[in-house]
Design a protein around this motif. Structure first.
Motif, PDB file in Angstrom:
ATOM      1  N   THR A 247      -0.614  70.068 -57.319  1.00  0.00           N
ATOM      2  CA  THR A 247      -0.205  69.713 -55.962  1.00  0.00           C
ATOM      3  C   THR A 247      -1.385  69.068 -55.250  1.00  0.00           C
ATOM      4  O   THR A 247      -2.448  68.851 -55.834  1.00  0.00           O
ATOM      5  CB  THR A 247       0.302  70.953 -55.206  1.00  0.00           C
ATOM      6  N   GLY A 248      -1.203  68.740 -53.989  1.00  0.00           N
ATOM      7  CA  GLY A 248      -2.285  68.128 -53.234  1.00  0.00           C
ATOM      8  C   GLY A 248      -1.758  67.156 -52.192  1.00  0.00           C
ATOM      9  O   GLY A 248      -0.555  67.038 -51.966  1.00  0.00           O
ATOM     10  N   MET A 249      -2.679  66.460 -51.576  1.00  0.00           N
ATOM     11  CA  MET A 249      -2.336  65.528 -50.523  1.00  0.00           C
ATOM     12  C   MET A 249      -1.595  64.316 -51.088  1.00  0.00           C
ATOM     13  O   MET A 249      -1.940  63.793 -52.148  1.00  0.00           O
ATOM     14  CB  MET A 249      -3.607  65.065 -49.810  1.00  0.00           C
TER      15      MET A 249
ATOM     16  N   ASP B 277       5.612  81.161 -49.795  1.00  0.00           N
ATOM     17  CA  ASP B 277       6.596  81.615 -50.775  1.00  0.00           C
ATOM     18  C   ASP B 277       6.195  81.193 -52.196  1.00  0.00           C
ATOM     19  O   ASP B 277       6.387  81.953 -53.157  1.00  0.00           O
ATOM     20  CB  ASP B 277       7.981  81.047 -50.445  1.00  0.00           C
ATOM     21  N   ILE B 278       5.647  80.000 -52.318  1.00  0.00           N
ATOM     22  CA  ILE B 278       5.212  79.517 -53.619  1.00  0.00           C
ATOM     23  C   ILE B 278       4.101  80.396 -54.172  1.00  0.00           C
ATOM     24  O   ILE B 278       4.108  80.798 -55.349  1.00  0.00           O
ATOM     25  CB  ILE B 278       4.739  78.057 -53.516  1.00  0.00           C
ATOM     26  N   ILE B 279       3.136  80.727 -53.335  1.00  0.00           N
ATOM     27  CA  ILE B 279       2.027  81.570 -53.768  1.00  0.00           C
ATOM     28  C   ILE B 279       2.530  82.946 -54.197  1.00  0.00           C
ATOM     29  O   ILE B 279       2.131  83.478 -55.245  1.00  0.00           O
ATOM     30  CB  ILE B 279       0.984  81.687 -52.636  1.00  0.00           C
ATOM     31  N   ALA B 280       3.432  83.514 -53.400  1.00  0.00           N
ATOM     32  CA  ALA B 280       3.968  84.842 -53.732  1.00  0.00           C
ATOM     33  C   ALA B 280       4.716  84.812 -55.060  1.00  0.00           C
ATOM     34  O   ALA B 280       4.551  85.709 -55.908  1.00  0.00           O
ATOM     35  CB  ALA B 280       4.887  85.323 -52.610  1.00  0.00           C
ATOM     36  N   GLN B 281       5.532  83.799 -55.272  1.00  0.00           N
ATOM     37  CA  GLN B 281       6.293  83.687 -56.510  1.00  0.00           C
ATOM     38  C   GLN B 281       5.371  83.530 -57.710  1.00  0.00           C
ATOM     39  O   GLN B 281       5.584  84.152 -58.763  1.00  0.00           O
ATOM     40  CB  GLN B 281       7.247  82.493 -56.435  1.00  0.00           C
ATOM     41  N   CYS B 282       4.342  82.711 -57.574  1.00  0.00           N
ATOM     42  CA  CYS B 282       3.424  82.473 -58.673  1.00  0.00           C
ATOM     43  C   CYS B 282       2.580  83.698 -58.992  1.00  0.00           C
ATOM     44  O   CYS B 282       2.237  83.940 -60.152  1.00  0.00           O
ATOM     45  CB  CYS B 282       2.533  81.281 -58.364  1.00  0.00           C
TER      46      CYS B 282
ATOM     47  N   SER C 283       2.746  88.557 -65.346  1.00  0.00           N
ATOM     48  CA  SER C 283       3.369  88.765 -66.654  1.00  0.00           C
ATOM     49  C   SER C 283       2.367  88.488 -67.764  1.00  0.00           C
ATOM     50  O   SER C 283       1.566  87.550 -67.690  1.00  0.00           O
ATOM     51  CB  SER C 283       4.588  87.852 -66.801  1.00  0.00           C
ATOM     52  N   GLU C 284       2.406  89.287 -68.819  1.00  0.00           N
ATOM     53  CA  GLU C 284       1.523  89.091 -69.958  1.00  0.00           C
ATOM     54  C   GLU C 284       1.905  87.856 -70.767  1.00  0.00           C
ATOM     55  O   GLU C 284       1.139  87.410 -71.617  1.00  0.00           O
ATOM     56  CB  GLU C 284       1.552  90.329 -70.864  1.00  0.00           C
ATOM     57  N   ASP C 285       3.095  87.321 -70.510  1.00  0.00           N
ATOM     58  CA  ASP C 285       3.570  86.166 -71.273  1.00  0.00           C
ATOM     59  C   ASP C 285       3.197  84.835 -70.646  1.00  0.00           C
ATOM     60  O   ASP C 285       3.462  83.782 -71.229  1.00  0.00           O
ATOM     61  CB  ASP C 285       5.103  86.224 -71.418  1.00  0.00           C
ATOM     62  N   VAL C 286       2.604  84.854 -69.452  1.00  0.00           N
ATOM     63  CA  VAL C 286       2.382  83.617 -68.702  1.00  0.00           C
ATOM     64  C   VAL C 286       0.919  83.490 -68.305  1.00  0.00           C
ATOM     65  O   VAL C 286       0.299  84.451 -67.847  1.00  0.00           O
ATOM     66  CB  VAL C 286       3.273  83.563 -67.441  1.00  0.00           C
ATOM     67  N   ASP C 287       0.381  82.312 -68.490  1.00  0.00           N
ATOM     68  CA  ASP C 287      -0.965  81.961 -68.019  1.00  0.00           C
ATOM     69  C   ASP C 287      -0.783  80.825 -67.013  1.00  0.00           C
ATOM     70  O   ASP C 287      -0.563  79.673 -67.384  1.00  0.00           O
ATOM     71  CB  ASP C 287      -1.830  81.512 -69.191  1.00  0.00           C
ATOM     72  N   ILE C 288      -0.828  81.137 -65.730  1.00  0.00           N
ATOM     73  CA  ILE C 288      -0.508  80.170 -64.682  1.00  0.00           C
ATOM     74  C   ILE C 288      -1.733  79.901 -63.810  1.00  0.00           C
ATOM     75  O   ILE C 288      -2.493  80.817 -63.485  1.00  0.00           O
ATOM     76  CB  ILE C 288       0.684  80.662 -63.819  1.00  0.00           C
ATOM     77  N   SER C 289      -1.949  78.654 -63.471  1.00  0.00           N
ATOM     78  CA  SER C 289      -3.053  78.281 -62.591  1.00  0.00           C
ATOM     79  C   SER C 289      -2.637  77.059 -61.781  1.00  0.00           C
ATOM     80  O   SER C 289      -1.593  76.455 -62.033  1.00  0.00           O
ATOM     81  CB  SER C 289      -4.329  77.985 -63.390  1.00  0.00           C
TER      82      SER C 289
ATOM     83  N   TRP D 186      -6.007  78.554 -52.233  1.00  0.00           N
ATOM     84  CA  TRP D 186      -5.572  79.435 -53.317  1.00  0.00           C
ATOM     85  C   TRP D 186      -5.812  78.843 -54.693  1.00  0.00           C
ATOM     86  O   TRP D 186      -5.988  79.557 -55.685  1.00  0.00           O
ATOM     87  CB  TRP D 186      -4.075  79.714 -53.123  1.00  0.00           C
ATOM     88  N   ALA D 187      -5.871  77.526 -54.798  1.00  0.00           N
ATOM     89  CA  ALA D 187      -5.959  76.843 -56.093  1.00  0.00           C
ATOM     90  C   ALA D 187      -7.259  77.177 -56.817  1.00  0.00           C
ATOM     91  O   ALA D 187      -8.333  77.257 -56.218  1.00  0.00           O
ATOM     92  CB  ALA D 187      -5.841  75.338 -55.900  1.00  0.00           C
ATOM     93  N   GLU D 188      -7.157  77.356 -58.150  1.00  0.00           N
ATOM     94  CA  GLU D 188      -8.339  77.625 -58.969  1.00  0.00           C
ATOM     95  C   GLU D 188      -9.192  76.382 -59.173  1.00  0.00           C
ATOM     96  O   GLU D 188     -10.413  76.463 -59.310  1.00  0.00           O
ATOM     97  CB  GLU D 188      -7.933  78.172 -60.344  1.00  0.00           C
ATOM     98  N   VAL D 189      -8.531  75.203 -59.245  1.00  0.00           N
ATOM     99  CA  VAL D 189      -9.246  73.964 -59.518  1.00  0.00           C
ATOM    100  C   VAL D 189      -8.982  72.971 -58.389  1.00  0.00           C
ATOM    101  O   VAL D 189      -7.835  72.751 -58.001  1.00  0.00           O
ATOM    102  CB  VAL D 189      -8.790  73.347 -60.855  1.00  0.00           C
ATOM    103  N   LEU D 190     -10.063  72.394 -57.856  1.00  0.00           N
ATOM    104  CA  LEU D 190      -9.958  71.397 -56.786  1.00  0.00           C
ATOM    105  C   LEU D 190     -10.653  70.124 -57.241  1.00  0.00           C
ATOM    106  O   LEU D 190     -11.811  70.155 -57.676  1.00  0.00           O
ATOM    107  CB  LEU D 190     -10.612  71.921 -55.505  1.00  0.00           C
ATOM    108  N   ILE D 191      -9.948  69.011 -57.168  1.00  0.00           N
ATOM    109  CA  ILE D 191     -10.537  67.703 -57.479  1.00  0.00           C
ATOM    110  C   ILE D 191     -10.413  66.828 -56.241  1.00  0.00           C
ATOM    111  O   ILE D 191      -9.313  66.623 -55.731  1.00  0.00           O
ATOM    112  CB  ILE D 191      -9.830  67.022 -58.667  1.00  0.00           C
ATOM    113  N   ASP D 192     -11.539  66.329 -55.749  1.00  0.00           N
ATOM    114  CA  ASP D 192     -11.553  65.441 -54.587  1.00  0.00           C
ATOM    115  C   ASP D 192     -11.661  64.004 -55.087  1.00  0.00           C
ATOM    116  O   ASP D 192     -12.625  63.639 -55.758  1.00  0.00           O
ATOM    117  CB  ASP D 192     -12.745  65.782 -53.685  1.00  0.00           C
TER     118      ASP D 192
END
Length: 298
Positions: A14-16, A73-78, A84-90, A137-143
């Motif tokens: 996501t982003g601007m 809501d997106i942050i809460a859902q993610c 879950s042990e089955d998902v690696d989400i970032s 909240w994002a783990e990775v930021l690219i400017d």
């Protein structure tokens, strides 16, 4: 992020608006990710397959235009899904300065999705305020304020390409200064100090891949001592770049027109690197360009 095959890798992008999200998704798709743009995030759990063997990494693009876009809501859902042990989400957030975004929109004359009846600057300001929770909240930021699309692509490749045992990808290229500098070159060598074969009528329409041109260049007494130093530099630096976990290294050789001296040098450098155990890709940007006297000033 974990590379374990037992976990489903999901990258939210996501982003601007105008910062480069579409470019990032295209590069991720080239890297083997399943890329989906503007996907309704409420359906995210449907993408997590039960068959571990068939799971490919998924990159999901979304922004203020996505249906049901509510950052909290997106942050809460993610966070629930990520537990879950089955998902690696970032999450990857692609940002850009407001002044640069305004310049891009004014230059392309595209409407900003949140501008509506107000100036572009107002839409950018409103979107930045809306996206701030996701940015934090994002783990990775690219400017991308100072990036071209190619530069953004290289950063995404270095950050999200396969790592570990993968070898560094080495590209050796030739180009003509008269036809513009290459956009990305980590190491650049200017070969215009060598005698120019263009001014020999019998060599003009040949290239640095042809033996008569090679012999002409090799007859220049400046070549051997200079190329020996170039080869030593490459053999010294490439292992050091690889030790820094570089995924890509671009080596460029330039001459005036990009058809003779630079082509010869790139081919010869590639041979040196192959003998040293590297597997370079060779690209000649201007090899097919028409030979022209006005370009060949040096």
């Amino acid at each position: 992020m974990s590379d374990s095959p037992s976990r489903q890798r999901i990258l939210l992008v996501t982003g601007m608006s105008g910062a480069g999200k579409s470019t990032a998704l295209q590069v991720l798709e080239d890297l083997g990710w399943e890329a989906i743009d503007n996907f309704p995030l409420r359906l995210l759990t449907n993408l997590v397959g039960s068959d571990a063997e068939s799971r490919s990494p998924i990159a999901i693009g979304f922004d203020s235009r996505t249906r049901g876009f509510v950052p909290a809501d997106i942050i809460a859902q993610c966070e629930v899904l990520g537990a879950s042990e089955d998902v690696d989400i970032s999450t990857l957030f692609i940002d850009c300065s407001s002044s640069e975004l305004e310049r891009r929109y004014n230059e392309t004359r595209r409407p900003h999705p949140m501008a509506r009846e107000r100036p572009v600057a107002g839409g950018i300001k409103a979107e930045r305020e809306l996206l701030e929770p996701l940015r934090s909240w994002a783990e990775v930021l690219i400017d991308t304020s100072e990036f071209s699309a190619n530069q953004l692509g290289q950063v995404v490749r270095e950050r999200f390409g396969k790592s570990g045992s993968r070898e560094m990808t080495v590209t050796v290229s030739s180009f003509g200064f008269a036809r513009g500098m290459p956009p990305l070159a980590d190491l650049l060598f200017d070969m215009r100090f060598l005698d120019n074969p263009h001014w020999q009528p019998e060599l003009r329409d040949l290239t640095g891949q042809d033996e008569p041109v090679a012999k002409h260049i090799e007859a220049d007494p400046a070549l051997e001592p200079a190329f020996a130093r170039i080869a030593d530099t490459l053999l010294e630096l490439l292992p050091r770049y690889a030790a820094q976990d570089r995924s890509y290294l671009n080596i460029a050789f330039g001459c005036t027109g990009g058809r003779h001296r630079s082509v010869y040098s790139a081919e010869r450098a590639a041979r040196v690197l192959r003998e040293a155990g590297f597997s370079p890709t060779v690209l000649h940007r201007n090899l097919e360009s028409r030979s022209a006297d006005p370009l060949e000033r040096r």
